[in-house]
Motif scaffolding. Structure first.
Motif, PDB file in Angstrom:
ATOM      1  N   ALA A 142       0.858  -1.192   0.000  1.00 39.04           N
ATOM      2  CA  ALA A 142       0.000   0.000   0.000  1.00 39.04           C
ATOM      3  C   ALA A 142       0.890   1.236   0.000  1.00 39.04           C
ATOM      4  O   ALA A 142       1.906   1.270   0.706  1.00 39.04           O
ATOM      5  CB  ALA A 142      -0.898   0.016   1.234  1.00 39.04           C
TER       6      ALA A 142
ATOM      7  N   GLN B   7      -1.573   4.434   2.149  1.00 37.48           N
ATOM      8  CA  GLN B   7      -2.784   3.737   2.612  1.00 37.48           C
ATOM      9  C   GLN B   7      -3.717   3.269   1.498  1.00 37.48           C
ATOM     10  O   GLN B   7      -4.883   2.962   1.744  1.00 37.48           O
ATOM     11  CB  GLN B   7      -3.564   4.614   3.612  1.00 37.48           C
ATOM     12  CG  GLN B   7      -2.757   4.913   4.876  1.00 37.48           C
ATOM     13  CD  GLN B   7      -3.523   5.724   5.880  1.00 37.48           C
ATOM     14  OE1 GLN B   7      -4.743   5.664   5.932  1.00 37.48           O
ATOM     15  NE2 GLN B   7      -2.816   6.474   6.689  1.00 37.48           N
ATOM     16  N   VAL B   8      -3.205   3.214   0.276  1.00 36.00           N
ATOM     17  CA  VAL B   8      -4.007   2.681  -0.826  1.00 36.00           C
ATOM     18  C   VAL B   8      -3.256   1.491  -1.432  1.00 36.00           C
ATOM     19  O   VAL B   8      -2.073   1.611  -1.754  1.00 36.00           O
ATOM     20  CB  VAL B   8      -4.256   3.748  -1.913  1.00 36.00           C
ATOM     21  CG1 VAL B   8      -5.008   3.138  -3.094  1.00 36.00           C
ATOM     22  CG2 VAL B   8      -5.013   4.937  -1.336  1.00 36.00           C
ATOM     23  N   ILE B   9      -3.959   0.353  -1.568  1.00 35.66           N
ATOM     24  CA  ILE B   9      -3.346  -0.832  -2.172  1.00 35.66           C
ATOM     25  C   ILE B   9      -2.955  -0.510  -3.620  1.00 35.66           C
ATOM     26  O   ILE B   9      -3.751   0.059  -4.369  1.00 35.66           O
ATOM     27  CB  ILE B   9      -4.335  -2.019  -2.179  1.00 35.66           C
ATOM     28  CG1 ILE B   9      -4.801  -2.364  -0.760  1.00 35.66           C
ATOM     29  CG2 ILE B   9      -3.723  -3.232  -2.897  1.00 35.66           C
ATOM     30  CD1 ILE B   9      -3.838  -3.150   0.070  1.00 35.66           C
TER      31      ILE B   9
ATOM     32  N   ALA C 157       3.533   0.595   2.834  1.00 39.76           N
ATOM     33  CA  ALA C 157       3.263  -0.447   3.833  1.00 39.76           C
ATOM     34  C   ALA C 157       3.335  -1.812   3.162  1.00 39.76           C
ATOM     35  O   ALA C 157       2.738  -2.003   2.107  1.00 39.76           O
ATOM     36  CB  ALA C 157       1.886  -0.235   4.454  1.00 39.76           C
TER      37      ALA C 157
ATOM     38  N   VAL D 228       4.910   6.711   1.545  1.00 39.97           N
ATOM     39  CA  VAL D 228       4.847   5.832   2.714  1.00 39.97           C
ATOM     40  C   VAL D 228       4.323   4.479   2.232  1.00 39.97           C
ATOM     41  O   VAL D 228       3.156   4.343   1.848  1.00 39.97           O
ATOM     42  CB  VAL D 228       3.929   6.409   3.814  1.00 39.97           C
ATOM     43  CG1 VAL D 228       3.857   5.443   4.993  1.00 39.97           C
ATOM     44  CG2 VAL D 228       4.438   7.769   4.266  1.00 39.97           C
TER      45      VAL D 228
END
Lengths: 145, 80
Positions: free
Chosen positions: B53, B56-58, B72, B70
Motif C-alpha cells: 500500500a 494507505q491505498v493498495i 506499507a 509511505v
C-alpha cells in the motif's frame, strides 16, 4: 435510509454484544455476528491471541466495505468493529451488525461484510500456544497484488 | 530518493530496523519487492504473497514510487 456512522471501526477496548437494538422503526431484521477467540486452532491449544492492524487503513477499508454492502443491499443499519491488542479466550474479536426491512438482506450482507473484512482488511492475528510458542496466522493469500 | 517503509505482522521479523530505503527515480513496487528480497532472502516467500500500500491505498506492482511515499508491506491478512 441512512446507515449509522461510527467514529472508528478499530478498537483496543473490549467488545460486547449490546442487548439494545438500533432505534429504526422500519427495521424488521437485525443480524449480529461475533467472531470469538477460541482455545484451539489446527490441533494446537491456544492460550491467547494478539491482533495487530494498520489502523488508519483498516478503519477506512471497513468503512468502504460497509458502504459497498449498502449499495448491494437495502440496509437500514450496518456496522463492524474489530478488536486489536491482546485478547483472551472467549473474548470477542469482531462484531458485524446489519439491519434491514426483511431478514434476507441482513443475513446476506452480514456474511458479505465479515468475509471481506477477513480477506482484505490489514489486520493480523498472532496465536500463542500452551507450549510457549507463538505464530502469526498465515492468513488469506490474495490472487492479485 | 528516499521512501518510508512500514512493516506489519510476520514481515517485521525480516526487517526489524528498516524504516526507509533509497530507490531510484522511476522505480516501481516490483523493484522495491526485489530490493527487499535481496536485503533479506529469507523474506522471499512472504514478500511474494504480500500486498503493498502506498499512502494507505493498495497498489499494483507497476505503481511508480515517489519521494516520501509511505509504503506499507502487508502480509496476508487474518482478521475476524
Amino acid at each position: 435510509m441512512s446507515v449509522l456512522e461510527t467514529s472508528s471501526h478499530i478498537s483496543s477496548s473490549p467488545l460486547f454484544v449490546s442487548s439494545e437494538l438500533p432505534d429504526i422503526p422500519e427495521m424488521g431484521g437485525f443480524v449480529v455476528f461475533s467472531g470469538i477467540v477460541r482455545n484451539l486452532n489446527e490441533g494446537k491449544k491456544v492460550t491467547h491471541l494478539e491482533y495487530e492492524a494498520y489502523a488508519p487503513m483498516a478503519d477506512e477499508m471497513i468503512r468502504a466495505i460497509l458502504a459497498d454492502a449498502c449499495k448491494k443491499w437495502d440496509l437500514l443499519h450496518a456496522n463492524c468493529i474489530h478488536r486489536v491488542g491482546k485478547l483472551e479466550i472467549s473474548e470477542i474479536a469482531v462484531i458485524v451488525e446489519t439491519g434491514s426491512i426483511h431478514r434476507a438482506e441482513a443475513y446476506e450482507s452480514n456474511r458479505y461484510i465479515i468475509d471481506r473484512v477477513k480477506h482484505e482488511v490489514p489486520i493480523w492475528k498472532k496465536e500463542f500456544y500452551f507450549d510457549g510458542s507463538s505464530q502469526w496466522s498465515k492468513g488469506c493469500v490474495h490472487e492479485s497484488h | 530518493m528516499d521512501i518510508q517503509l512500514l512493516f506489519f505482522a510476520a514481515i517485521k521479523d525480516h526487517f526489524p530496523d528498516l524504516k526507509k530505503i533509497e530507490v531510484s527515480e522511476g522505480d516501481s513496487i516490483i523493484h522495491l519487492r526485489e530490493m527487499l528480497t535481496h536485503k533479506s532472502p529469507s523474506s522471499e516467500s512472504i514478500l511474494k504473497v504480500s500486498r503493498f500500500a502506498v499512502n494507505q491505498v493498495i497498489v499494483s506492482d507497476d505503481f511508480v514510487l515517489r519521494e516520501g511515499s509511505v509504503v506499507a508491506v502487508l502480509p496476508p491478512s487474518s482478521g475476524g
